[in-house]
Structures are given as C-alpha cells and as structure tokens.
Write an enzyme that holds these catalytic residues in place. Structure first.
Site, PDB file in Angstrom:
ATOM      1  N   ARG A  81     -16.768 -54.898 -33.980  1.00 42.39           N
ATOM      2  CA  ARG A  81     -18.175 -54.473 -33.929  1.00 42.39           C
ATOM      3  C   ARG A  81     -19.142 -55.651 -34.010  1.00 42.39           C
ATOM      4  O   ARG A  81     -20.255 -55.596 -33.517  1.00 42.39           O
ATOM      5  CB  ARG A  81     -18.499 -53.533 -35.104  1.00 42.39           C
ATOM      6  N   ASP A 107     -19.856 -41.481 -23.179  1.00 41.58           N
ATOM      7  CA  ASP A 107     -18.482 -41.463 -22.668  1.00 41.58           C
ATOM      8  C   ASP A 107     -18.221 -40.044 -22.147  1.00 41.58           C
ATOM      9  O   ASP A 107     -18.670 -39.685 -21.060  1.00 41.58           O
ATOM     10  CB  ASP A 107     -17.564 -41.881 -23.824  1.00 41.58           C
ATOM     11  N   ASP A 113     -16.376 -50.427 -31.560  1.00 42.66           N
ATOM     12  CA  ASP A 113     -15.156 -50.869 -32.228  1.00 42.66           C
ATOM     13  C   ASP A 113     -13.886 -50.373 -31.548  1.00 42.66           C
ATOM     14  O   ASP A 113     -13.911 -49.455 -30.731  1.00 42.66           O
ATOM     15  CB  ASP A 113     -15.134 -50.347 -33.668  1.00 42.66           C
ATOM     16  N   PHE A 124     -12.096 -49.251 -21.717  1.00 42.18           N
ATOM     17  CA  PHE A 124     -12.454 -49.225 -23.128  1.00 42.18           C
ATOM     18  C   PHE A 124     -13.061 -50.578 -23.508  1.00 42.18           C
ATOM     19  O   PHE A 124     -12.466 -51.618 -23.268  1.00 42.18           O
ATOM     20  CB  PHE A 124     -11.241 -48.920 -24.007  1.00 42.18           C
ATOM     21  N   VAL A 125     -14.251 -50.539 -24.063  1.00 40.09           N
ATOM     22  CA  VAL A 125     -14.953 -51.783 -24.390  1.00 40.09           C
ATOM     23  C   VAL A 125     -15.237 -51.890 -25.887  1.00 40.09           C
ATOM     24  O   VAL A 125     -15.317 -50.875 -26.593  1.00 40.09           O
ATOM     25  CB  VAL A 125     -16.273 -51.914 -23.591  1.00 40.09           C
ATOM     26  N   ASP A 164     -24.680 -46.243 -28.688  1.00 40.25           N
ATOM     27  CA  ASP A 164     -24.020 -47.329 -27.979  1.00 40.25           C
ATOM     28  C   ASP A 164     -23.626 -46.946 -26.558  1.00 40.25           C
ATOM     29  O   ASP A 164     -23.895 -47.660 -25.610  1.00 40.25           O
ATOM     30  CB  ASP A 164     -22.781 -47.827 -28.762  1.00 40.25           C
ATOM     31  N   LYS A 194     -21.407 -45.105 -36.215  1.00 42.33           N
ATOM     32  CA  LYS A 194     -21.721 -46.487 -36.489  1.00 42.33           C
ATOM     33  C   LYS A 194     -22.068 -47.276 -35.220  1.00 42.33           C
ATOM     34  O   LYS A 194     -22.746 -48.298 -35.275  1.00 42.33           O
ATOM     35  CB  LYS A 194     -20.497 -47.177 -37.144  1.00 42.33           C
ATOM     36  N   GLY A 195     -21.581 -46.808 -34.074  1.00 48.97           N
ATOM     37  CA  GLY A 195     -21.638 -47.626 -32.854  1.00 48.97           C
ATOM     38  C   GLY A 195     -23.010 -48.117 -32.434  1.00 48.97           C
ATOM     39  O   GLY A 195     -23.139 -49.153 -31.803  1.00 48.97           O
ATOM     40  N   LYS A 215     -20.475 -44.602 -19.152  1.00 48.72           N
ATOM     41  CA  LYS A 215     -19.249 -44.535 -18.345  1.00 48.72           C
ATOM     42  C   LYS A 215     -19.228 -43.169 -17.662  1.00 48.72           C
ATOM     43  O   LYS A 215     -18.583 -42.240 -18.144  1.00 48.72           O
ATOM     44  CB  LYS A 215     -18.011 -44.693 -19.240  1.00 48.72           C
TER      45      LYS A 215
HETATM   46  P1  IMP Z   1     -18.539 -39.324 -26.372  1.00 47.86           P
HETATM   47  O1  IMP Z   1     -17.124 -39.225 -25.864  1.00 47.86           O
HETATM   48  O2  IMP Z   1     -19.526 -39.450 -25.235  1.00 47.86           O
HETATM   49  O3  IMP Z   1     -18.856 -38.197 -27.308  1.00 47.86           O
HETATM   50  O4  IMP Z   1     -18.638 -40.690 -27.177  1.00 47.86           O
HETATM   51  C1  IMP Z   1     -18.383 -40.723 -28.543  1.00 47.86           C
HETATM   52  C2  IMP Z   1     -18.395 -42.102 -29.125  1.00 47.86           C
HETATM   53  O5  IMP Z   1     -17.171 -42.716 -28.810  1.00 47.86           O
HETATM   54  C3  IMP Z   1     -19.429 -43.098 -28.634  1.00 47.86           C
HETATM   55  O6  IMP Z   1     -20.671 -42.946 -29.259  1.00 47.86           O
HETATM   56  C4  IMP Z   1     -18.771 -44.397 -29.050  1.00 47.86           C
HETATM   57  O7  IMP Z   1     -19.077 -44.692 -30.405  1.00 47.86           O
HETATM   58  C5  IMP Z   1     -17.306 -44.094 -28.876  1.00 47.86           C
HETATM   59  N1  IMP Z   1     -16.828 -44.694 -27.610  1.00 47.86           N
HETATM   60  C6  IMP Z   1     -16.797 -44.166 -26.381  1.00 47.86           C
HETATM   61  N2  IMP Z   1     -16.308 -45.044 -25.470  1.00 47.86           N
HETATM   62  C7  IMP Z   1     -16.026 -46.157 -26.174  1.00 47.86           C
HETATM   63  C8  IMP Z   1     -15.513 -47.456 -25.809  1.00 47.86           C
HETATM   64  O8  IMP Z   1     -15.223 -47.789 -24.644  1.00 47.86           O
HETATM   65  N3  IMP Z   1     -15.357 -48.337 -26.842  1.00 47.86           N
HETATM   66  C9  IMP Z   1     -15.670 -48.053 -28.138  1.00 47.86           C
HETATM   67  N4  IMP Z   1     -16.177 -46.883 -28.512  1.00 47.86           N
HETATM   68  C10 IMP Z   1     -16.350 -45.941 -27.541  1.00 47.86           C
HETATM   69 MG    MG Z   2     -21.066 -43.666 -31.166  1.00 48.94          MG
END
Ligand code: IMP
Ligand code: MG
Length: 174
Positions: A164, A102, A158, A151-152, A99, A42-43, A130
């Site tokens: 959101r 991470d 969210d 964490f944002v 979005d 959803k992000g 990040k």
């Molecule tokens: P990944 O860890 O790069 O696979 O990120 C997975 C998903 O975690 C991202 O697409 C976001 O939806 C969520 N996410 C990662 N960091 C944050 C944060 O700081 N706030 C909110 N959602 C996050």
């Molecule tokens: Mg996401």
C-alpha cells in the site's frame, strides 16, 4: 513474498498529474457546494489525501471502512461495512472517493446506501477503473486511469496488506 515481482505500471509523476487534473475538475463542479467527501478505506486513503488537498475548496471529509476482498485477489459480492459514517449524508452532495472500480459491487452498494440515507447527489471518483471486470453497472463520474484486467498494487492498493505504501502503481507478477 518469494518469487513475486513488481512491474511499474503508472509512475508517481503520472499519478500526481492525474490527481491534479481530477482535483481541478472537482473544484469547478463542486464550487460553492461544500460536498461531503467520503474516503473508502483502506484502499482509497492515499488517493483521498492527495486529491482533497489538491481540490482547494471547502470539503467535509469522512471515512468508511469497507471490505469485499479477503486477503487474496478474488472479489466477493457481499460488501462488509466495518465502520459507520460519523456525518449525516441526508440532503448532502456526496463524493465517494475510492482506489479502483473492479466488479463494481462496492461502489454500486455504497451509492445505493447513501441515496437510501437521503443523500441529494452521490458521485463517484476513482483513480483506477477495470471495466472488463464489471459485474454490476455503476456510473463513474470521475476516473483517473482505465486499466486492463490485471491485479495492481501500490498507492493505497494492497495484496495481502502489502504494497500500500508505494507511491506508484505496479502490476504483481509471479
Ligand atoms: P469491487 O470488486 O469493485 O467491489 O472492488 C472492491 C475493492 O477491491 C476495491 O475497492 C479495491 O480495494 C479492491 N481491488 C479491486 N481490484 C484490485 C486490484 O487490482 N488490486 C488491489 N485491490 C483491488
Ligand atoms: Mg477499496
């Protein structure tokens, strides 16, 4: 939520300025290519909606629901596809729009899956990055803002399905 405070990190005007810069670059890079723009739910939804409207070139849109986080703030290695593409990525120039990068697990795995399905080119556009959090390498072609390891929330992101709707990015403080 009790005891939780929001501190504005990126105000709305700054986000909108950056979205238009990214859109301008994308319009140049994808001129005459009719890319398949893929919104990661959803992000990515608010960023996607603003970005696509700002690009101003013909773009096909599709949506993919992916989850890696549960309800908290800890990422997991396994991503879960909760929906399928309605379009066929074979031979297409695909632009993944999400979005935030991470750990990188989500984008790394999605890029792999799309190439495995025959996409010609798969680029990644994220509003936020990040880099300190990266667990797997992933090349980000378009990045809005690079952030420290905090964490944002807001603008699609969210915490436990809250925040959101905010039009700015905020840090969640206890
Ligand atoms: P990944 O860890 O790069 O696979 O990120 C997975 C998903 O975690 C991202 O697409 C976001 O939806 C969520 N996410 C990662 N960091 C944050 C944060 O700081 N706030 C909110 N959602 C996050
Ligand atoms: Mg996401």
């Amino acid at each position: 939520m009790m005891g939780v405070q929001l501190k504005v990190l990126i105000p709305e005007a700054e986000i909108q300025k950056k979205v238009h810069e990214l859109a301008h670059q994308l319009a140049e890079d994808y001129a005459n290519k009719h890319p398949l723009a893929l919104c990661i739910l959803k992000g990515g939804w608010i960023f996607f909606a603003d970005l696509i409207r700002a690009i101003g070139i013909s773009v096909e849109c599709d949506f993919l629901s992916v989850s890696s986080y549960g309800t908290g703030t800890v990422s997991s290695e396994k991503i879960r596809l909760r929906s399928e593409l309605s379009s066929c990525p074979t031979g297409r120039d695909v632009l993944i729009v999400d979005d935030i990068a991470d750990t990188g697990y989500t984008l790394h795995e999605l890029q792999r899956l799309l190439y495995a399905q025959g996409a010609q080119d798969v680029r990644i556009c994220v509003l936020l990055d990040k880099p300190e959090r990266r667990k797997v390498p992933v090349h980000l072609d378009y990045v809005g803002f690079t952030l420290p390891d905090r964490f944002v929330v807001g603008y699609g992101l969210d915490y436990g399905e809250q925040y959101r709707h905010l039009s700015y990015i905020a840090i969640l403080e206890n």
